[in-house]
Write a protein that holds these residues in place. Structure first.
Motif, mmCIF file in Angstrom:
data_model
loop_
_atom_site.group_PDB
_atom_site.id
_atom_site.type_symbol
_atom_site.label_atom_id
_atom_site.label_comp_id
_atom_site.label_asym_id
_atom_site.label_seq_id
_atom_site.Cartn_x
_atom_site.Cartn_y
_atom_site.Cartn_z
ATOM 1 N N UNK A 29 -1.669 47.340 -26.560
ATOM 2 C CA UNK A 29 -1.199 47.454 -27.945
ATOM 3 C C UNK A 29 -0.632 48.843 -28.200
ATOM 4 N N UNK A 30 -1.265 49.848 -27.623
ATOM 5 C CA UNK A 30 -0.782 51.220 -27.814
ATOM 6 C C UNK A 30 0.613 51.393 -27.214
ATOM 7 N N UNK A 31 0.828 50.809 -26.030
ATOM 8 C CA UNK A 31 2.145 50.898 -25.387
ATOM 9 C C UNK A 31 3.220 50.266 -26.262
ATOM 10 N N UNK A 32 2.938 49.049 -26.728
ATOM 11 C CA UNK A 32 3.933 48.328 -27.513
ATOM 12 C C UNK A 32 4.171 49.006 -28.856
ATOM 13 N N UNK A 33 3.104 49.455 -29.507
ATOM 14 C CA UNK A 33 3.252 50.122 -30.794
ATOM 15 C C UNK A 33 4.118 51.379 -30.659
ATOM 16 N N UNK A 34 3.884 52.139 -29.591
ATOM 17 C CA UNK A 34 4.667 53.355 -29.369
ATOM 18 C C UNK A 34 6.138 53.016 -29.155
ATOM 19 N N UNK A 35 6.414 52.032 -28.302
ATOM 20 C CA UNK A 35 7.800 51.660 -28.006
ATOM 21 C C UNK A 35 8.510 51.114 -29.242
ATOM 22 N N UNK A 36 7.766 50.410 -30.097
ATOM 23 C CA UNK A 36 8.372 49.810 -31.287
ATOM 24 C C UNK A 36 8.430 50.771 -32.467
ATOM 25 N N UNK A 37 7.735 51.887 -32.360
ATOM 26 C CA UNK A 37 7.750 52.869 -33.448
ATOM 27 C C UNK A 37 6.922 52.461 -34.650
ATOM 28 N N UNK A 38 5.825 51.735 -34.401
ATOM 29 C CA UNK A 38 4.923 51.352 -35.495
ATOM 30 C C UNK A 38 3.507 51.792 -35.117
ATOM 31 N N UNK A 39 2.589 51.714 -36.075
ATOM 32 C CA UNK A 39 1.218 52.131 -35.796
ATOM 33 C C UNK A 39 0.472 51.037 -35.028
ATOM 34 N N UNK A 40 -0.509 51.466 -34.247
ATOM 35 C CA UNK A 40 -1.335 50.504 -33.510
ATOM 36 C C UNK A 40 -2.072 49.598 -34.493
ATOM 37 N N UNK A 41 -2.493 50.160 -35.609
ATOM 38 C CA UNK A 41 -3.229 49.381 -36.601
ATOM 39 C C UNK A 41 -2.362 48.256 -37.157
ATOM 40 N N UNK A 42 -1.109 48.577 -37.468
ATOM 41 C CA UNK A 42 -0.226 47.551 -38.027
ATOM 42 C C UNK A 42 0.042 46.463 -36.988
ATOM 43 N N UNK A 43 0.277 46.860 -35.733
ATOM 44 C CA UNK A 43 0.492 45.875 -34.678
ATOM 45 C C UNK A 43 -0.733 44.987 -34.522
ATOM 46 N N UNK A 44 -1.901 45.583 -34.556
ATOM 47 C CA UNK A 44 -3.134 44.801 -34.441
ATOM 48 C C UNK A 44 -3.248 43.783 -35.569
ATOM 49 N N UNK A 45 -2.894 44.207 -36.776
ATOM 50 C CA UNK A 45 -2.947 43.294 -37.918
ATOM 51 C C UNK A 45 -1.953 42.139 -37.760
ATOM 52 N N UNK A 46 -0.767 42.449 -37.237
ATOM 53 C CA UNK A 46 0.229 41.391 -37.029
ATOM 54 C C UNK A 46 -0.252 40.413 -35.966
ATOM 55 N N UNK A 47 -0.841 40.938 -34.888
ATOM 56 C CA UNK A 47 -1.304 40.068 -33.812
ATOM 57 C C UNK A 47 -2.483 39.199 -34.234
ATOM 58 N N UNK A 48 -3.332 39.708 -35.089
ATOM 59 C CA UNK A 48 -4.498 38.927 -35.516
ATOM 60 C C UNK A 48 -4.214 38.062 -36.736
ATOM 61 N N UNK A 49 -3.044 38.261 -37.349
ATOM 62 C CA UNK A 49 -2.706 37.474 -38.529
ATOM 63 C C UNK A 49 -3.194 38.074 -39.826
ATOM 64 N N UNK A 50 -3.789 39.257 -39.785
ATOM 65 C CA UNK A 50 -4.238 39.914 -41.016
ATOM 66 C C UNK A 50 -3.055 40.389 -41.850
ATOM 67 N N UNK A 51 -1.909 40.619 -41.173
ATOM 68 C CA UNK A 51 -0.699 41.032 -41.874
ATOM 69 C C UNK A 51 0.476 40.254 -41.300
ATOM 70 N N UNK A 52 1.417 39.945 -42.175
ATOM 71 C CA UNK A 52 2.620 39.243 -41.720
ATOM 72 C C UNK A 52 3.683 40.273 -41.355
ATOM 73 N N UNK A 53 4.231 40.156 -40.172
ATOM 74 C CA UNK A 53 5.276 41.078 -39.766
ATOM 75 C C UNK A 53 6.576 40.778 -40.494
ATOM 76 N N UNK A 54 7.239 41.805 -40.975
ATOM 77 C CA UNK A 54 8.539 41.615 -41.619
ATOM 78 C C UNK A 54 9.581 41.260 -40.545
ATOM 79 N N UNK A 55 10.740 40.825 -41.002
ATOM 80 C CA UNK A 55 11.814 40.508 -40.065
ATOM 81 C C UNK A 55 12.183 41.725 -39.222
ATOM 82 N N UNK A 56 12.292 42.889 -39.854
ATOM 83 C CA UNK A 56 12.659 44.097 -39.123
ATOM 84 C C UNK A 56 11.588 44.481 -38.104
ATOM 85 N N UNK A 57 10.324 44.361 -38.502
ATOM 86 C CA UNK A 57 9.236 44.700 -37.577
ATOM 87 C C UNK A 57 9.251 43.778 -36.366
ATOM 88 N N UNK A 58 9.463 42.486 -36.596
ATOM 89 C CA UNK A 58 9.495 41.540 -35.478
ATOM 90 C C UNK A 58 10.657 41.845 -34.536
#
Length: 273
Positions: A29-58
């Motif tokens: 998750x840390x690798x992907x978050x860094x490459x995508x320019x987002x926080x690890x926490x936000x990526x974790x939330x998107x992967x677990x469904x706690x947060x919906x990823x926006x079109x731009x984030x996806x």
């Protein structure tokens, strides 16, 4: 609609897709978050469904994962968004410039063979050199039916009888086919074609491991009677296309492996002229 029809749908399709692609690329998750320019926490939330990823984030995550345009569309649809990339037929006006470039590439490669294949290795287009060689080996009647690049070399009733050291060539081709199929697990049409190849008789085991990438060149020698043709094949793709169809096209270009082959192919072209 009957609610029972939803019972088998993934609870969090976006998260399932992201985790699957991360796993295949050995990314944390840390690798992907860094490459995508987002926080690890936000990526974790998107992967677990706690947060919906926006079109731009996806789209940022898709780019960081190096997804194909087909898979980027799939990720967007899983997130409830419309597809970003078109999938046009090669006859569409929008791809006319790319089609002209491909036509020129095939013509300029004469008198050496070149073919264009789609993602399932179906031959979409061939230059005159490729048609001449295949006709010489397989006969005119065979050229009237659709060709599949992989099946041509692997099937016992196609080029297999003319391929010197066929087991080695087949293993190398299967390694490439498996690599491409594993890279696109959501592409059901490609997966179906891959399974069909595996059902062909006497298939050897692919030479490469799951984590290895096939090389860009493949050598094959074809022999029929006194004629021996050695070819080195290279696979070209179109640079930065914004259309699914164009991204998935492969231009298979074959160069002579020796001076004798160059002379033979040049002679074949002269006979036609």
């Amino acid at each position: 609609m009957d609610s029972r029809q939803h019972a088998q749908l993934p609870i969090n399709p976006v998260g399932d897709l992201l985790r699957g692609w991360r796993s295949r690329r050995a990314m944390s998750q840390a690798d992907l978050a860094f490459e995508a320019g987002i926080s690890i926490k936000h990526l974790s939330y998107v992967e677990t469904g706690k947060a919906a990823g926006s079109r731009d984030i996806l789209l940022q995550l898709a780019a960081a994962l190096g997804l194909s345009l087909r898979d980027r569309n799939a990720l967007l649809e899983a997130g409830g968004f419309a597809r970003q990339y078109g999938e046009r037929d090669l006859s569409a006006p929008e791809v006319a410039d790319a089609r002209r470039a491909i036509d020129l590439l095939l013509r300029r490669h004469e008198p050496f063979p070149a073919v264009v294949t789609d993602r399932r290795w179906n031959v979409m287009q061939a230059n005159r050199a490729a048609a001449r060689l295949m006709t010489m080996l397989l006969g005119e009647a065979r050229m009237m039916r659709p060709l599949n690049h992989m099946r041509m070399f692997l099937a016992p009733d196609e080029l297999r009888p003319f391929v010197v050291d066929w087991p080695d060539v087949a293993a190398a081709l299967l390694a490439r086919a498996r690599h491409e199929a594993m890279a696109a697990p959501l592409d059901l049409a490609l997966q179906s074609t891959w399974r069909e190849l595996l059902k062909l008789p006497d298939m050897p085991a692919p030479k490469l491991g799951d984590s290895e990438t096939p090389g860009p060149l493949c050598e094959v020698r074809l022999k029929k009677g006194d004629i021996s043709i050695g070819l080195i094949g290279a696979v070209l793709t179109l640079g930065t296309p914004q259309d699914v169809t164009l991204q998935e096209l492969r231009v298979e270009m074959f160069m002579p492996a020796d001076a004798a082959t160059e002379t033979a192919l040049t002679a074949l072209a002269a006979q036609e002229a």
